[in-house]
Design a protein around this motif. Sequence first.
Motif, PDB file in Angstrom:
ATOM      1  N   ARG A   3      -6.504   2.224 -12.981  1.00 37.09           N
ATOM      2  CA  ARG A   3      -5.455   3.171 -12.370  1.00 37.09           C
ATOM      3  C   ARG A   3      -6.679   2.057 -11.357  1.00 37.09           C
ATOM      4  O   ARG A   3      -6.661   2.346 -10.079  1.00 37.09           O
ATOM      5  N   THR A   7      -4.386   0.290  -7.760  1.00 36.54           N
ATOM      6  CA  THR A   7      -4.810   1.191  -6.440  1.00 36.54           C
ATOM      7  C   THR A   7      -5.466   0.008  -5.458  1.00 36.54           C
ATOM      8  O   THR A   7      -5.297  -0.569  -4.140  1.00 36.54           O
ATOM      9  N   LEU A  10      -2.791  -2.904  -4.927  1.00 33.09           N
ATOM     10  CA  LEU A  10      -1.977  -2.645  -3.689  1.00 33.09           C
ATOM     11  C   LEU A  10      -2.606  -2.602  -2.416  1.00 33.09           C
ATOM     12  O   LEU A  10      -1.495  -3.149  -1.748  1.00 33.09           O
ATOM     13  N   ASP A  17       1.620   3.133   1.068  1.00 29.43           N
ATOM     14  CA  ASP A  17       1.335   4.235  -0.202  1.00 29.43           C
ATOM     15  C   ASP A  17       1.899   4.378  -1.423  1.00 29.43           C
ATOM     16  O   ASP A  17       2.409   3.291  -1.879  1.00 29.43           O
ATOM     17  N   THR A  18       1.173   5.271  -2.269  1.00 24.47           N
ATOM     18  CA  THR A  18       1.547   5.288  -3.540  1.00 24.47           C
ATOM     19  C   THR A  18       1.995   7.200  -4.332  1.00 24.47           C
ATOM     20  O   THR A  18       1.490   7.981  -3.463  1.00 24.47           O
ATOM     21  N   SER A  38       8.581  -2.395  -5.575  1.00 29.36           N
ATOM     22  CA  SER A  38       7.658  -1.635  -5.866  1.00 29.36           C
ATOM     23  C   SER A  38       7.123  -1.602  -6.843  1.00 29.36           C
ATOM     24  O   SER A  38       7.256  -3.169  -7.737  1.00 29.36           O
ATOM     25  N   ALA A  40       4.364  -0.671 -10.979  1.00 27.15           N
ATOM     26  CA  ALA A  40       3.170   0.530 -10.326  1.00 27.15           C
ATOM     27  C   ALA A  40       2.571   0.148 -12.338  1.00 27.15           C
ATOM     28  O   ALA A  40       2.821  -1.342 -12.723  1.00 27.15           O
ATOM     29  N   LEU A  84       2.237   5.752 -11.813  1.00 31.42           N
ATOM     30  CA  LEU A  84       1.931   5.747 -10.114  1.00 31.42           C
ATOM     31  C   LEU A  84       2.256   3.796 -10.030  1.00 31.42           C
ATOM     32  O   LEU A  84       2.182   3.008 -10.315  1.00 31.42           O
ATOM     33  N   GLY A  86       3.133   1.972  -6.273  1.00 32.30           N
ATOM     34  CA  GLY A  86       3.565   1.803  -5.232  1.00 32.30           C
ATOM     35  C   GLY A  86       4.384   1.043  -4.354  1.00 32.30           C
ATOM     36  O   GLY A  86       4.920   0.328  -4.849  1.00 32.30           O
ATOM     37  N   ARG A  87       5.083   1.686  -3.063  1.00 39.64           N
ATOM     38  CA  ARG A  87       5.949   1.257  -2.400  1.00 39.64           C
ATOM     39  C   ARG A  87       5.658   0.846  -1.006  1.00 39.64           C
ATOM     40  O   ARG A  87       4.861   1.179  -0.532  1.00 39.64           O
TER      41      ARG A  87
END
Length: 89
Positions: A3, A7, A10, A17-18, A38, A40, A84, A86-87
């Motif tokens: 994770r 993160t 990203l 944002d996540t 996206s 993920a 999780l 991210g976009r």
Amino acid sequence: MDRNTFTESLTKEGFPDTLLVTREANGEVDVHTHPFESKALILEGEMSIRVGEEERAYRAGDVFHLPANEPHSERYGPNGVTFLVGRKV
């Protein structure tokens, strides 16, 4: 991938944002699109994503990436899925 590493990647790739997403066991979503790109990381469970004629399964630790406006469908495993994502627009 873990994770924290995900993160960090990203952030470096410009995903501002996540969001943590959980889907119920054995659920499905018919072909649809999103107006955002996206990326993920599957945290728990499993899901399959179909793009065109190709379907791919993702399990904990796997990462998937979908461009904005890419038609796809989704199926969730027998224990559902948590990921999780991210976009970015």
